[in-house]
Design a protein around this motif. Structure first.
Motif, mmCIF file in Angstrom:
data_model
loop_
_atom_site.group_PDB
_atom_site.id
_atom_site.type_symbol
_atom_site.label_atom_id
_atom_site.label_comp_id
_atom_site.label_asym_id
_atom_site.label_seq_id
_atom_site.Cartn_x
_atom_site.Cartn_y
_atom_site.Cartn_z
ATOM 1 N N UNK A 14 0.947 -1.079 -0.041
ATOM 2 C CA UNK A 14 0.145 0.053 -0.095
ATOM 3 C C UNK A 14 0.778 1.394 0.056
ATOM 4 N N UNK A 15 0.465 2.200 -0.722
ATOM 5 C CA UNK A 15 0.983 3.597 -0.815
ATOM 6 C C UNK A 15 0.654 4.210 0.509
ATOM 7 N N UNK A 16 1.593 5.264 0.753
ATOM 8 C CA UNK A 16 1.203 5.910 1.985
ATOM 9 C C UNK A 16 -0.324 6.550 1.790
ATOM 10 N N UNK A 17 -1.287 6.635 2.975
ATOM 11 C CA UNK A 17 -2.430 6.809 2.771
ATOM 12 C C UNK A 17 -2.769 8.378 2.218
ATOM 13 N N UNK A 18 -2.021 9.293 2.696
ATOM 14 C CA UNK A 18 -2.098 10.538 2.114
ATOM 15 C C UNK A 18 -1.992 10.733 0.554
ATOM 16 N N UNK A 19 -1.358 9.824 0.106
ATOM 17 C CA UNK A 19 -1.147 9.855 -1.377
ATOM 18 C C UNK A 19 -2.579 9.104 -2.074
ATOM 19 N N UNK A 20 -3.143 8.291 -1.423
ATOM 20 C CA UNK A 20 -4.318 7.727 -1.923
ATOM 21 C C UNK A 20 -5.429 8.934 -1.702
ATOM 22 N N UNK A 21 -5.398 9.576 -0.608
ATOM 23 C CA UNK A 21 -6.445 10.282 -0.214
ATOM 24 C C UNK A 21 -6.343 11.599 -1.130
ATOM 25 N N UNK A 22 -5.202 12.120 -1.636
ATOM 26 C CA UNK A 22 -4.952 13.048 -2.677
ATOM 27 C C UNK A 22 -5.553 13.015 -3.800
ATOM 28 N N UNK A 23 -5.790 11.633 -4.072
ATOM 29 C CA UNK A 23 -6.371 11.267 -5.610
ATOM 30 C C UNK A 23 -7.982 11.225 -5.372
ATOM 31 N N UNK A 24 -8.290 10.899 -3.923
ATOM 32 C CA UNK A 24 -9.839 10.806 -3.816
ATOM 33 C C UNK A 24 -10.452 12.290 -3.640
ATOM 34 N N UNK A 25 -9.701 13.238 -3.150
ATOM 35 C CA UNK A 25 -9.924 14.524 -3.386
ATOM 36 C C UNK A 25 -10.737 14.788 -4.712
ATOM 37 N N UNK A 29 -14.661 15.707 -5.822
ATOM 38 C CA UNK A 29 -14.712 17.230 -6.619
ATOM 39 C C UNK A 29 -15.484 16.860 -8.050
ATOM 40 N N UNK A 30 -15.061 15.750 -8.585
ATOM 41 C CA UNK A 30 -15.627 15.599 -9.990
ATOM 42 C C UNK A 30 -17.033 14.927 -9.716
ATOM 43 N N UNK A 31 -17.166 14.440 -8.783
ATOM 44 C CA UNK A 31 -18.517 13.502 -8.366
ATOM 45 C C UNK A 31 -18.715 12.461 -9.409
ATOM 46 N N UNK A 32 -17.693 11.955 -9.902
ATOM 47 C CA UNK A 32 -17.767 10.827 -10.681
ATOM 48 C C UNK A 32 -17.276 9.597 -10.159
ATOM 49 N N UNK A 34 -17.912 5.918 -11.223
ATOM 50 C CA UNK A 34 -17.653 4.885 -12.032
ATOM 51 C C UNK A 34 -17.809 5.294 -13.290
ATOM 52 N N UNK A 35 -18.096 4.360 -14.075
ATOM 53 C CA UNK A 35 -18.490 4.557 -15.432
ATOM 54 C C UNK A 35 -17.370 5.061 -16.502
ATOM 55 N N UNK A 36 -16.181 4.266 -16.416
ATOM 56 C CA UNK A 36 -15.147 4.715 -17.250
ATOM 57 C C UNK A 36 -14.595 6.099 -17.094
ATOM 58 N N UNK A 37 -14.535 6.322 -15.625
ATOM 59 C CA UNK A 37 -14.045 7.496 -15.211
ATOM 60 C C UNK A 37 -12.654 7.911 -15.530
ATOM 61 N N UNK A 38 -12.188 9.207 -15.497
ATOM 62 C CA UNK A 38 -10.778 9.760 -15.716
ATOM 63 C C UNK A 38 -9.770 8.885 -15.121
ATOM 64 N N UNK A 39 -9.924 8.361 -13.699
ATOM 65 C CA UNK A 39 -8.847 7.584 -12.922
ATOM 66 C C UNK A 39 -8.644 6.201 -13.804
ATOM 67 N N UNK A 40 -9.858 5.749 -13.983
ATOM 68 C CA UNK A 40 -9.808 4.496 -14.909
ATOM 69 C C UNK A 40 -9.086 4.515 -15.980
ATOM 70 N N UNK A 41 -9.400 5.525 -16.734
ATOM 71 C CA UNK A 41 -8.506 5.650 -17.949
ATOM 72 C C UNK A 41 -6.981 5.886 -17.799
ATOM 73 N N UNK A 42 -6.806 6.611 -16.801
ATOM 74 C CA UNK A 42 -5.512 7.070 -16.426
ATOM 75 C C UNK A 42 -4.850 5.586 -15.990
ATOM 76 N N UNK A 43 -5.313 4.991 -15.258
ATOM 77 C CA UNK A 43 -4.680 3.948 -14.681
ATOM 78 C C UNK A 43 -4.477 2.912 -15.881
ATOM 79 N N UNK A 44 -5.351 2.601 -16.903
ATOM 80 C CA UNK A 44 -5.147 1.705 -17.820
ATOM 81 C C UNK A 44 -3.957 2.459 -18.735
#
Ligand SMILES: Cc1ncc(COP(=O)(O)O)c(C=O)c1O
Length: 361
Positions: A14-25, A29-32, A34-44
């Motif tokens: 596991x990465x440090x929790x703060x780094x996960x939380x930063x991405x969750x912010x 903010x986007x309120x997205x 699921x449904x092929x969102x920007x983070x899913x596309x970036x992870x791919x």
């Protein structure tokens, strides 16, 4: 030294929790969600770049990835697979209305034995589904040649295989489709998650439709699909963990070599052989001479709160409540004598040394 805290066969990297939380912010903010969102596309994209591959689609888990692969290739019939695996390989075949046919394993690599595949091919055979057991590559060239000769599809169960390679190429790039798992216990994880890696864009598009209810871009339903979507929360964890991918891989290799150097001279133990390409060192299985010896060592380890795992045990062909019990003597024998030692990023050297000491006792 007495061990204080329980040590299990693995723990998620596991990465440090703060780094996960930063991405969750950003997700909040986007309120997205699921449904092929920007983070899913970036992870791919990041996974493709990291592994030097194309045509990757993430999804909910490795079992669904296997099912998506069978569905995308539109096959129905017998699928030749290995009994030395996690039951998910076989349940995926059965859930897609196909029949698993078990091919015994090579006693050294612990992977499907290519020399035994052809004898199992019948007019109903549609595919071969080998598993890269513990990240150790199968003989992909031999399997590919058999598949071509008999006009069969190849779906690799690469649940353990992220970070492994053959001929300098990611192991996930082989076969018509490789399905991998991004489960918490894997070298790289998104808590629950998986991915399909397809041989071409056409198959990738189909996989993307299958994981999204069969919709195409115009929201017509053109496939018999289901819900296989990864969420933004899982993708955020994957992106946070991605930064540590190389570090985790290097750490596994170092710890694997410490185990191997310490144990290899002892004639009581044998080890999985890597004959084709390079493993990701993600597991450290030890093969004992007898099941009794394994059980005695396991007991000693457990007394020190050290919990290795009998992985894979029993051989899946012996689950006669769900499969027809074909005999696979090599797999049945090895599954009784194999134990995976604790092996993960945060395993301390004191813990690893204690495990080694108990094994050598
Ligand atoms: C060989 C193998 N195949 C398939 C799976 C299924 O993956 P998941 O747990 O992501 O569904 C696993 C899970 O550990 C596995 O070990």
């Amino acid at each position: 030294m007495d061990n204080q805290n329980p040590v299990f066969v693995t723990q998620p990297s596991l990465a440090p929790l703060e780094e996960f939380v930063e991405l969750l912010k950003g997700v909040w903010e986007r309120g997205i969600l699921t449904h092929n969102g920007p983070l899913v596309q970036r992870l791919e994209k990041e996974l493709e770049q990291k592994l030097g591959i194309e045509h990757l689609a993430v999804n909910t888990n490795g079992t669904i990835a296997l099912q998506m692969a069978i569905r995308a290739l539109e096959i129905k019939g017998e699928i030749i697979t290995t009994p030395f695996t996690w039951v998910a390989t076989v349940s995926a075949i059965k859930w897609e209305g196909c029949t698993p046919v078990f091919c015994d394993i090579d006693p050294e690599t612990l992977n499907i034995d290519p020399a035994k595949i052809e004898a199992l091919i019948t007019p109903n055979t549609v595919a071969i589904m080998p598993v890269h057991v513990f990240g150790t590559p199968c003989d992909v060239d031999a399997i590919d040649a058999i598949a071509k000769k008999h006009n069969l599809k190849v779906i690799y169960d690469g649940a353990h295989a992220i970070g492994s390679s053959v001929n300098g190429k990611s192991l996930l790039a082989y076969g018509d489709i490789t399905a991998t798992s991004l489960h918490a216990t894997k070298l790289f994880n998104t808590a629950e998650g998986g991915a399909c890696i397809a041989a071409n864009k056409e198959l990738l598009d189909k996989l993307n439709r299958i994981r999204f209810f069969g919709h195409n871009d115009a929201k017509d339903v053109i496939e018999d699909g289901f819900n296989g979507k990864m969420t933004e929360v899982h993708a955020a964890l994957g992106l946070a963990n991605m930064k540590y991918f190389d570090e985790v891989l290097a750490d596994r290799k170092a710890k694997y070599n410490i185990y191997l150097e310490a144990l290899k001279a002892n004639p009581k133990f044998t080890f999985q052989k890597v004959k084709h390409g390079e493993t990701n060192y993600s597991y450290f299985p030890v093969i004992f001479e007898t099941e009794e010896e394994l059980l005695a060592v396991e007991k000693k380890l457990n007394a020190q709160k050290l919990f290795p795992r009998r992985y894979f045990y029993p051989s899946v062909n012996t689950y006669t409540k769900i499969v027809e019990g074909q005999a696979c003597p090599v797999s049945e024998d090895i599954s009784k004598r194999i134990l995976c030692l604790p092996h993960y990023w945060k395993l301390t050297s004191d813990e690893q040394n204690l495990i080694i000491k108990i094994l050598l006792d």
